[in-house]
Design an enzyme around this catalytic site. Structure first.
Site, PDB file in Angstrom:
ATOM      1  N   ILE A 195      62.287 -11.113   5.791  1.00  0.00           N
ATOM      2  CA  ILE A 195      62.489 -11.226   4.349  1.00  0.00           C
ATOM      3  C   ILE A 195      61.116 -11.207   3.687  1.00  0.00           C
ATOM      4  O   ILE A 195      60.226 -11.970   4.070  1.00  0.00           O
ATOM      5  CB  ILE A 195      63.222 -12.524   3.972  1.00  0.00           C
ATOM      6  CG1 ILE A 195      64.454 -12.745   4.866  1.00  0.00           C
ATOM      7  CG2 ILE A 195      63.597 -12.505   2.500  1.00  0.00           C
ATOM      8  CD1 ILE A 195      65.508 -11.664   4.766  1.00  0.00           C
ATOM      9  N   CYS A 196      60.935 -10.323   2.733  1.00  0.00           N
ATOM     10  CA  CYS A 196      59.711 -10.257   1.936  1.00  0.00           C
ATOM     11  C   CYS A 196      58.479 -10.123   2.840  1.00  0.00           C
ATOM     12  O   CYS A 196      58.412  -9.229   3.674  1.00  0.00           O
ATOM     13  CB  CYS A 196      59.637 -11.479   1.031  1.00  0.00           C
ATOM     14  SG  CYS A 196      58.467 -11.329  -0.338  1.00  0.00           S
ATOM     15  N   THR A 197      57.498 -11.040   2.722  1.00  0.00           N
ATOM     16  CA  THR A 197      56.267 -10.935   3.508  1.00  0.00           C
ATOM     17  C   THR A 197      56.468 -11.330   4.967  1.00  0.00           C
ATOM     18  O   THR A 197      55.507 -11.279   5.740  1.00  0.00           O
ATOM     19  CB  THR A 197      55.149 -11.794   2.897  1.00  0.00           C
ATOM     20  OG1 THR A 197      55.602 -13.151   2.780  1.00  0.00           O
ATOM     21  CG2 THR A 197      54.748 -11.264   1.524  1.00  0.00           C
TER      22      THR A 197
ATOM     23  N   ALA B  74      62.557  -6.232   1.005  1.00  0.00           N
ATOM     24  CA  ALA B  74      61.492  -6.287   0.003  1.00  0.00           C
ATOM     25  C   ALA B  74      61.330  -7.718  -0.519  1.00  0.00           C
ATOM     26  O   ALA B  74      61.219  -8.657   0.266  1.00  0.00           O
ATOM     27  CB  ALA B  74      61.800  -5.297  -1.104  1.00  0.00           C
TER      28      ALA B  74
END
Length: 329
Positions: free
Chosen positions: A101-103, A154
């Site tokens: 998830i994300c970073t 993202a």
């Protein structure tokens, strides 16, 4: 489902997917969520909220249908944490599907799990992911990317998009739609991270007359918004209103109106089944053909294809998605 947490993890990266799977359990799912950390200690998130951990990652003795690797604002230091990266590798070895998830994509990349794969992360950090890990093919505009058994998403809310896609894999599209409706979210947002609201990405304008025009366009996209009509509304000449759009927004009046109308049309297509003629009329396009031309020109797909994409989470570039049994651990 196993979620790897660590000090400084972003809270929504953890709770977003968990909420999707917990909601799916209300409609036939059998997900069992466990939180693990590298050393088994409870953690404090970046938001200051404490999370209770079930066990150390090294003591995970079961195979997981899904392993979730969230991100955190301090990812530059996290990718140097050998114990954390070892935990990522160990959990991946016992999972059918590993997702970030994300970073969290940086953790997967640092652990070597994205070598030779396509991936995405938050748009602000996509360039850094590509620069640090040249063996990864970064897709900066994707909401989520599926490559083999690995999925990356993202920004934080895209973790919900990804999780709905997993529910569809496990339980089918109808259950995923039910979960999405229950959570009041879309099945999938066609288009990428760059498709933010026109108004939210419009810079602040200094001219009060122009602000009034912009509010009028957004408030009623189907109204008369020719250059002459906008000029009358602002109390200036047509040449002057055109200059204001160019100087303040870097666009033309016609282009701005079309963007607002298209956004309104997208919302109607996402949420309802109105005939195309009705959608075109309510959003100011006038005719289905004008609506179709705008969608093809700006999105590369027809309005009908756009609407169809909200019937499933599967995007055009995610055709390699397999199916998994409905029980997940």
């Amino acid at each position: 489902m196993t979620v790897l947490v660590f000090p400084g993890v972003r809270l929504l990266d953890v709770t977003g997917p968990i909420e999707v799977f917990a909601t799916a359990d209300e409609f036939g799912g059998r997900y069992r969520v466990r939180l693990v950390s590298p050393d088994g200690a409870d953690v404090v998130t970046a938001a200051g909220t404490g999370l209770s951990v079930d066990l150390p990652a090294a003591q995970v003795s079961y195979d997981s249908d899904v392993v979730v690797v969230p991100g955190g604002p301090e990812w530059p230091s996290l990718i140097k944490d050998d114990a954390l990266l070892d935990a990522v590798r160990a959990l991946d070895a016992r999972s059918r599907r590993t997702v970030s998830i994300c970073t969290g994509a940086f953790l997967l990349a640092a652990a070597g799990l994205l070598d030779g794969r396509r991936a995405t992360t938050h748009w602000r950090f996509a360039d850094q992911l590509a620069l640090r890990y040249p063996t990864v093919t970064v897709e900066p505009d994707a909401l989520f990317v599926r490559d083999g058994h690995v999925m990356t998403s993202a920004g934080v809310s895209s973790g919900i998009d990804l999780s709905l896609a997993l529910v569809e894999e496990h339980l089918g599209a109808e259950t995923a739609r039910t979960v999405a409706r229950d959570m009041v979210v879309f099945m999938q947002r066609p288009g990428g991270q760059s498709q933010f609201s026109v108004r939210t990405r419009t810079p602040y304008v200094r001219q009060e007359a122009l602000r009034q025009v912009l509010d009028a366009v957004a408030g009623n996209p189907s109204a008369n918004h020719t250059v002459a009509a906008m000029a009358r509304r602002a109390g200036v000449s047509s040449r002057h209103i055109t200059r204001l759009f160019h100087d303040e927004l870097g666009t033309t009046p016609a282009r701005y109106v079309e963007e607002i109308r298209q956004e309104a049309a997208q919302a109607l297509l996402e949420l309802g089944d109105d005939p195309m003629a009705t959608v075109a009329r309510r959003t100011g396009f006038g005719s289905p053909e004008s609506l179709r031309r705008a969608f093809v020109r700006n999105l590369g797909i027809t309005p009908g294809a756009y609407r169809a994409r909200f019937r499933t989470t599967v995007s055009r570039d995610a055709a390699d998605a397999g199916s998994h049994p409905p029980e997940a651990t």
